[in-house]
Write an enzyme that holds these catalytic residues in place. Sequence first.
Site, PDB file in Angstrom:
ATOM      1  N   ASP A 197      35.789  51.822  61.507  1.00 10.28           N
ATOM      2  CA  ASP A 197      36.901  50.892  61.304  1.00 10.28           C
ATOM      3  C   ASP A 197      36.384  49.455  61.315  1.00 10.28           C
ATOM      4  O   ASP A 197      36.693  48.644  60.431  1.00 10.28           O
ATOM      5  CB  ASP A 197      37.909  51.116  62.435  1.00 10.28           C
ATOM      6  CG  ASP A 197      39.201  50.352  62.235  1.00 10.28           C
ATOM      7  OD1 ASP A 197      39.449  49.866  61.117  1.00 10.28           O
ATOM      8  OD2 ASP A 197      39.964  50.234  63.216  1.00 10.28           O
ATOM      9  N   TYR A 232      40.689  56.979  68.711  1.00  9.86           N
ATOM     10  CA  TYR A 232      42.011  56.703  68.146  1.00  9.86           C
ATOM     11  C   TYR A 232      42.946  57.898  68.293  1.00  9.86           C
ATOM     12  O   TYR A 232      44.163  57.735  68.293  1.00  9.86           O
ATOM     13  CB  TYR A 232      41.905  56.312  66.668  1.00  9.86           C
ATOM     14  CG  TYR A 232      41.287  54.950  66.421  1.00  9.86           C
ATOM     15  CD1 TYR A 232      40.926  54.118  67.472  1.00  9.86           C
ATOM     16  CD2 TYR A 232      41.056  54.501  65.135  1.00  9.86           C
ATOM     17  CE1 TYR A 232      40.346  52.880  67.243  1.00  9.86           C
ATOM     18  CE2 TYR A 232      40.482  53.248  64.896  1.00  9.86           C
ATOM     19  CZ  TYR A 232      40.126  52.453  65.952  1.00  9.86           C
ATOM     20  OH  TYR A 232      39.561  51.225  65.724  1.00  9.86           O
ATOM     21  N   ASP A 258      35.168  47.086  57.681  1.00 15.59           N
ATOM     22  CA  ASP A 258      35.828  45.798  57.421  1.00 15.59           C
ATOM     23  C   ASP A 258      34.807  44.664  57.356  1.00 15.59           C
ATOM     24  O   ASP A 258      34.911  43.778  56.513  1.00 15.59           O
ATOM     25  CB  ASP A 258      36.882  45.509  58.497  1.00 15.59           C
ATOM     26  CG  ASP A 258      38.189  46.237  58.212  1.00 15.59           C
ATOM     27  OD1 ASP A 258      38.411  46.618  57.046  1.00 15.59           O
ATOM     28  OD2 ASP A 258      38.977  46.429  59.141  1.00 15.59           O
ATOM     29  N   LYS A 289      26.213  54.739  69.452  1.00 17.23           N
ATOM     30  CA  LYS A 289      25.845  53.969  70.647  1.00 17.23           C
ATOM     31  C   LYS A 289      25.266  54.986  71.639  1.00 17.23           C
ATOM     32  O   LYS A 289      25.778  55.161  72.759  1.00 17.23           O
ATOM     33  CB  LYS A 289      27.085  53.246  71.196  1.00 17.23           C
ATOM     34  CG  LYS A 289      26.781  52.269  72.312  1.00 17.23           C
ATOM     35  CD  LYS A 289      26.092  50.988  71.869  1.00 17.23           C
ATOM     36  CE  LYS A 289      25.753  50.114  73.071  1.00 17.23           C
ATOM     37  NZ  LYS A 289      25.007  48.903  72.701  1.00 17.23           N
ATOM     38  N   ASP A 320      26.086  47.862  67.700  1.00 12.26           N
ATOM     39  CA  ASP A 320      26.029  46.406  67.807  1.00 12.26           C
ATOM     40  C   ASP A 320      24.898  45.849  66.940  1.00 12.26           C
ATOM     41  O   ASP A 320      25.048  44.807  66.304  1.00 12.26           O
ATOM     42  CB  ASP A 320      25.919  45.929  69.269  1.00 12.26           C
ATOM     43  CG  ASP A 320      24.865  46.663  70.068  1.00 12.26           C
ATOM     44  OD1 ASP A 320      24.486  47.788  69.694  1.00 12.26           O
ATOM     45  OD2 ASP A 320      24.414  46.122  71.092  1.00 12.26           O
TER      46      ASP A 320
HETATM   47 MG   LIG Z   1      39.636  48.446  59.896  1.00 12.63          MG
HETATM   48 MG   LIG Z   2      25.130  44.218  72.017  1.00 10.34          MG
END
Ligand SMILES: [Mg+2]
Ligand SMILES: [Mg+2]
Lengths: 359, 359
Positions: free
Chosen positions: B248, B143, B252, B192, B224
């Site tokens: 982020d 970001y 959520d 990751k 993931d």
């Molecule tokens: Mg968010």
């Molecule tokens: Mg995956």
Amino acid sequence: MAEVKKIAVIAGDGIGPEVVAEAEKVLKRTEELFGYKFQTEHALFGGIAIDEKGTPLPQETLDICQKADAVLLGAVGGPKWDNNPKELRPETGLLGIRKALGLFSNLRPAVVFDCLKDASTLKAEVLEGTDLIVVRELTGGIYFGEKFRRETENGQEAVDTCAYNVNEVERIVRQAFEIAQKRRKKLASVDKANVLETSRLWREVVIKVAPEYPDVELEHVLVDNCAMQLLRRPSSFDVIVTENMFGDILSDEAAMLTGSIGMLSSASLGEGSFGLYEPVHGSAPDIAGQNLANPIATILSVALMFRMTFGYADAADAIERAVSDVLNAGHRTGDIAVDKSKAIGTTEMGDMIVAAIKK
Amino acid sequence: MAEVKKIAVIAGDGIGPEVVAEAEKVLKRTEELFGYKFQTEHALFGGIAIDEKGTPLPQETLDICQKADAVLLGAVGGPKWDNNPKELRPETGLLGIRKALGLFSNLRPAVVFDCLKDASTLKAEVLEGTDLIVVRELTGGIYFGEKFRRETENGQEAVDTCAYNVNEVERIVRQAFEIAQKRRKKLASVDKANVLETSRLWREVVIKVAPEYPDVELEHVLVDNCAMQLLRRPSSFDVIVTENMFGDILSDEAAMLTGSIGMLSSASLGEGSFGLYEPVHGSAPDIAGQNLANPIATILSVALMFRMTFGYADAADAIERAVSDVLNAGHRTGDIAVDKSKAIGTTEMGDMIVAAIKK
Ligand SMILES: [Mg+2]
Ligand SMILES: [Mg+2]
């Protein structure tokens, strides 16, 4: 007489050979019932190819795939090869085959089987009617961008680069619009356009091509909001298209919410109709060779192949209906059985589905 | 006598002033009951500061915050300022205040209120006992990395850069370990690392500092997989620490699975004990000024401030218990009421919680 379709069959490792064998029975049955003609050719790939040919992706296998109209893949990998050097790992073969075959998208349908709704952690009434597909870009983004380390006054710094060009975005966005046109005509394009430059480019391309698909209802969803909306209103999604990493995360979340992750099929597509089809589940070496594996995800991969590559919607429908009928009749392999003592084996499940296919 | 704690109070826009007013009643009540001393100073911020001072973050506001021990923020933003140039947008003030105050982590507790379990789309038995906190790195990652466009033979290309250095990772990882030590002593570090260089650096740092927190049980989870496990076993998580973008998305998702997103508090922390506390919900301009807003998230932000910045666990517990008691007694604001005709207003809910606080 129907055109002969060539299918490269890659059984792979672990439970791969067992589940692929059941899928081949389904191929055969649809030939008989619908008059289609398939020519299958088997090829070595993954761990078994490392053992027998010294490489996870032998040239011969690639040749067979390139001459085929579609590829059916079981599963690859296992602990035996996990500590191999990178070029001798089954996963390296997967990257190699996708690249060699020009596959740039991964499709992951997330479907809820009515009779397996209880397997989900979501409430049945929320899941009701969930039938979505995540179209994930597979060749670009941060997973494939330049990576390096450098020294800074705050210690070593690691850098990953995320890049997308207009052509890369346009080809997958168009593919997703076309898939939506053949389904419920709704497309959710997922990005983080309020923060990322690649996402702003992504959204520009979506907005540019959207008018060419006026029958498709388009929404733009921010990735963090999408992670929420998949939980809140899963049945409202039809096709979700997104970049590589967002797709990696969201397709797994979508799969998990169906509660039947071992039952899901997938496709990797390129330009044209060619595709590689495989179950989402892995090679499950712990249960390999024991007639315990669930062949349904691989059988549904055949249905997906029929629908996406061959345009055989009638046979695809028939296979999916057969799977539903067998499940509705209460038959379960061990992975989805509530009463494990009543679980049936891989071949029994395959035979039942074959017997249930009706024209 | 207790040390006087200075709290900068930023009511902000929309429903901000209403919910903050109830939180201040709670502050006052805990002074009376527990003998703590708070000195509050109000400051302008966000849209109202743009209107009255021509900037979302006036220097005077920053001074007040910097002299305070903690900041309590209501909410900022609204359609009135959405089309302003970037420097005159409330969100720009948020970025500015975090930077000026050296806040590098965002904490999002995701707690399930027993009596609101039905509001979640997850099954009650899966949610049972869920009480986790996502610690998100707030200043680095993709970001904030370099962003640009360039021309290529495949059309314009957009590039985002994700970078993390050892010091940035280490400070937040240590903070997360320390938070875990004060909770159930479990930490999930999400990355990751099988694909990203920044994630490999992240994991190296986690592995390096972990031995200093031998009482904390550590697991590494791929992002993931974490998106899946939050659905499958939410109650098994205690503290989750991760980089900016993963945080982020996952915070959520975690918030949504509680089913009570309008009830969640958050903290932004830096070095030391200073923190900025605010509800997760937004400024809800559509219901502002009508005594309709739910003040619970802001009141719980006060409890979080007591716990994290002041170490007043007794008062934090008392506030959280009071909220539970009022909810268990069946009182609801409109946003969480099943029977909307019986919903109570912002001030009534605040008064009830104040009355329910017991030493
Ligand atoms: Mg968010
Ligand atoms: Mg995956």
